[in-house]
Design an enzyme around this catalytic site. Structure first.
Site, short mmCIF file in Angstrom:
data_model
loop_
_atom_site.label_atom_id
_atom_site.label_comp_id
_atom_site.label_asym_id
_atom_site.label_seq_id
_atom_site.Cartn_x
_atom_site.Cartn_y
_atom_site.Cartn_z
N LYS A 33 41.95 41.26 -18.73
CA LYS A 33 42.19 42.02 -18.97
C LYS A 33 42.29 43.49 -17.72
O LYS A 33 43.27 44.11 -17.60
CB LYS A 33 41.13 43.28 -19.74
CG LYS A 33 41.19 41.52 -20.90
CD LYS A 33 42.52 42.02 -21.66
CE LYS A 33 41.99 40.86 -23.07
NZ LYS A 33 41.84 39.98 -23.09
N GLU A 47 47.36 44.81 -23.84
CA GLU A 47 47.79 43.50 -22.67
C GLU A 47 48.69 42.97 -23.14
O GLU A 47 50.07 43.04 -24.04
CB GLU A 47 46.32 42.89 -23.63
CG GLU A 47 46.78 42.27 -25.14
CD GLU A 47 45.33 41.85 -25.56
OE1 GLU A 47 44.41 41.88 -25.08
OE2 GLU A 47 45.41 41.34 -27.28
N ARG A 81 52.49 34.05 -24.17
CA ARG A 81 52.77 33.21 -25.11
C ARG A 81 54.22 32.89 -26.28
O ARG A 81 54.31 35.00 -26.42
CB ARG A 81 52.21 32.50 -26.32
CG ARG A 81 50.77 33.08 -26.65
CD ARG A 81 50.37 33.02 -27.56
NE ARG A 81 49.03 33.41 -28.52
CZ ARG A 81 49.47 34.16 -28.94
NH1 ARG A 81 50.48 33.97 -29.85
NH2 ARG A 81 48.37 34.78 -29.53
N GLY A 125 39.58 40.83 -31.34
CA GLY A 125 38.40 41.00 -32.30
C GLY A 125 37.04 41.28 -31.77
O GLY A 125 36.26 41.99 -31.25
N ARG A 136 52.93 37.27 -43.02
CA ARG A 136 52.25 36.55 -43.15
C ARG A 136 51.92 35.46 -44.57
O ARG A 136 50.95 36.60 -44.61
CB ARG A 136 51.19 36.28 -41.55
CG ARG A 136 51.67 36.54 -40.45
CD ARG A 136 51.05 36.69 -39.32
NE ARG A 136 51.00 36.37 -38.29
CZ ARG A 136 50.43 36.72 -37.40
NH1 ARG A 136 49.23 36.22 -37.13
NH2 ARG A 136 50.84 37.34 -36.37
#
Length: 473
Positions: free
Chosen positions: A120, A292, A296, A169, A342
């Site tokens: 990070k 961040e 991918r 998380g 989803r």
């Protein structure tokens, strides 16, 4: 269509819906896909007629997460390239380097870029240099509790202590005052060590009010990059995204234009190659702050595909094979509004407990256009008789609606969800229908800590678009 130069056989180092998605792109490009499968997945109907290689047992640690075994399988099956999908080894720079060292092209960014973005602190430093705004916090990892307390006193409470190598998380703790820093620091370190093997932590000011916005980028190895707009992923549960949409209904136009341009510049600066997603927090002042970069393909890439007409997986394969991007920014047209749900095999009435088992009857919704021209796409790997293994993520289906407006897309999605049939296991469809029909969702009165329209979810802000959520994943 002729096969791409150097690619004739590609190893799919993943399973389920994303494996099916990658195979479709391979088929379109004349590439033979080879599926790496665990014993738990070996009999799945989506593999019928496909070439497969057994990787190991159902547990991911002995199959999909065994880097050496995966690369060995790719080599022995004659594959010159490997697509990692998402999850498992997709963001592991050591795995990417292992592929390359054994003559297997990794479909993704170079290992050193993946390493940079995976940590990070260097990621934030690189993005700051490119002109993106960050959430106020520590300048690197924290040495000890004393430094943590000093930084917190300087940037102001509440603060969030986060794992340097974290995600999803885990390794996160909140301190709302000086007296809570020591315990939060110790707890975050302990969880980070257990989850990621890296106890290092850093600090950010906790922005209590935020929308989760991300920008899709694509770059080639010749220094060219484009964006495919932004997505709003604010509807979440336990830092896991439930609904994604594009464009963001609350992002100011000036902020959108500046941020999209800055994201492309940052992508070029770090030497990125392939598909990537930059994640941001839109704070209560309308400032988009970098969090961040996911190095991918994202689960929600379909949302950007529906608006742009670009096949991101096909473009990934082209770029990995050494081809330049097939499009320029000025050629990209983002049309209408897209929403993705989803659908997981989980029981919402039982605390969203995963529900592995057999789908006795499956029927996908009709994708035909309605009176508004809104259409539906379904990405899935399941069918009637499919047995959901207990070892993996419970995602079974993604439904994506595209229409001329947000309301049109949401209305078309509601029809699609009413048509979806999944018998034998519970799903999250009832929750998604409640969200899409709610006033809170339709008028943007929600944030990352509230599931709009779902009983038991925290309350929503009092004004449309006013963010009040905790820091998203």
């Amino acid at each position: 269509m002729a096969a791409l130069a150097t690619f004739h056989r590609l190893f799919i180092a993943n399973r389920g819906e994303v494996a099916v998605r990658i195979a479709k792109a391979c088929d379109a490009l004349g590439i033979t896909p080879v599926f790496g499968v665990s014993e738990a997945d070996a009999g799945a109907a989506y593999l019928d007629g496909r070439e497969t290689v057994r990787l190991g047992p159902g547990r991911a640690a002995g199959s999909y997460l065994d880097a050496v075994r995966v690369v060995q399988a790719a080599r022995q099956s004659g594959c010159t390239a490997l697509h990692p999908g998402w999850g498992f080894l997709a963001e592991n720079p050591t795995f990417a380097a292992l592929c390359e060292s054994h003559g297997v092209t990794f479909v993704g960014p170079p290992a050193h870029v993946m390493h940079l973005m995976g940590k990070k602190t260097p990621a934030k430093q690189a993005m700051r240099a490119a002109g993106l705004q960050l959430i106020p916090g520590s300048d690197g990892v924290l040495a000890d509790v004393e430094q943590a307390r000093a930084v917190a006193d300087e940037i102001g409470y509440p603060v969030l202590i986060k794992a340097e190598s974290g995600g999803g998380g885990r390794g996160m703790r909140i301190a709302r005052g000086s007296g809570e820093v020591a315990e939060a620091f110790a707890d975050a370190q302990a969880e980070a060590r257990a989850a990621f093997g890296d106890p290092r932590v850093y600090m950010e000011r906790l922005v209590e009010g935020g929308r989760h916005v991300e920008i899709q980028v694509m770059a080639d190895r010749y220094g060219q990059a484009v964006h495919l707009g932004e997505r709003d992923c604010t509807v979440q549960r336990n830092h896991q995204k439930l609904i994604e949409e594009s464009p963001s209904p609350v992002l100011p136009e000036a902020v959108r234009a500046q941020s999209l341009a800055a994201a492309v510049e940052a992508t070029c600066r770090i030497g990125y190659v392939g598909a990537g997603t930059m994640e941001f927090l839109l704070d209560g002042d309308g400032v988009l702050r970098f969090m961040e970069m996911n190095t991918r393909l994202q689960v929600e890439h379909c949302v950007s595909e529906m608006r742009s007409g670009v096949d991101l997986v096909r473009e990934q394969l082209r770029v990995a094979a050494g081809h330049p991007l097939s499009l320029r920014q000025e050629q990209l047209e983002l049309r209408g509004h897209a929403i993705e749900c989803r659908i997981n095999a989980e029981d919402p009435s039982q605390g969203f407990r995963p529900a592995p088992g057999t789908i006795t009857r499956w029927q996908s919704p009709d994708g035909a256009a309605d009176a508004t021209g809104s259409t539906v796409r379904v990405d899935t790997h399941v069918s009637s008789g499919y047995r959901i293994p207990p070892h993996y993520d419970s995602l079974i289906c993604k439904v994506i609606a595209h229409g001329p407006s947000r309301d049109a897309a949401a209305d078309r999605m509601l029809v699609a969800l009413s048509e979806l049939v999944c018998e034998g296991v519970p799903t999250t469809v009832p929750m998604h229908r409640a969200i899409l029909a709610s006033e809170a969702f339709r008028h943007n009165r929600y944030d990352t800590r509230a599931i709009p329209g779902w009983p038991g979810s925290p309350g929503s802000p009092s004004r449309p678009g006013s963010p009040a959520g905790d820091r998203p994943a």
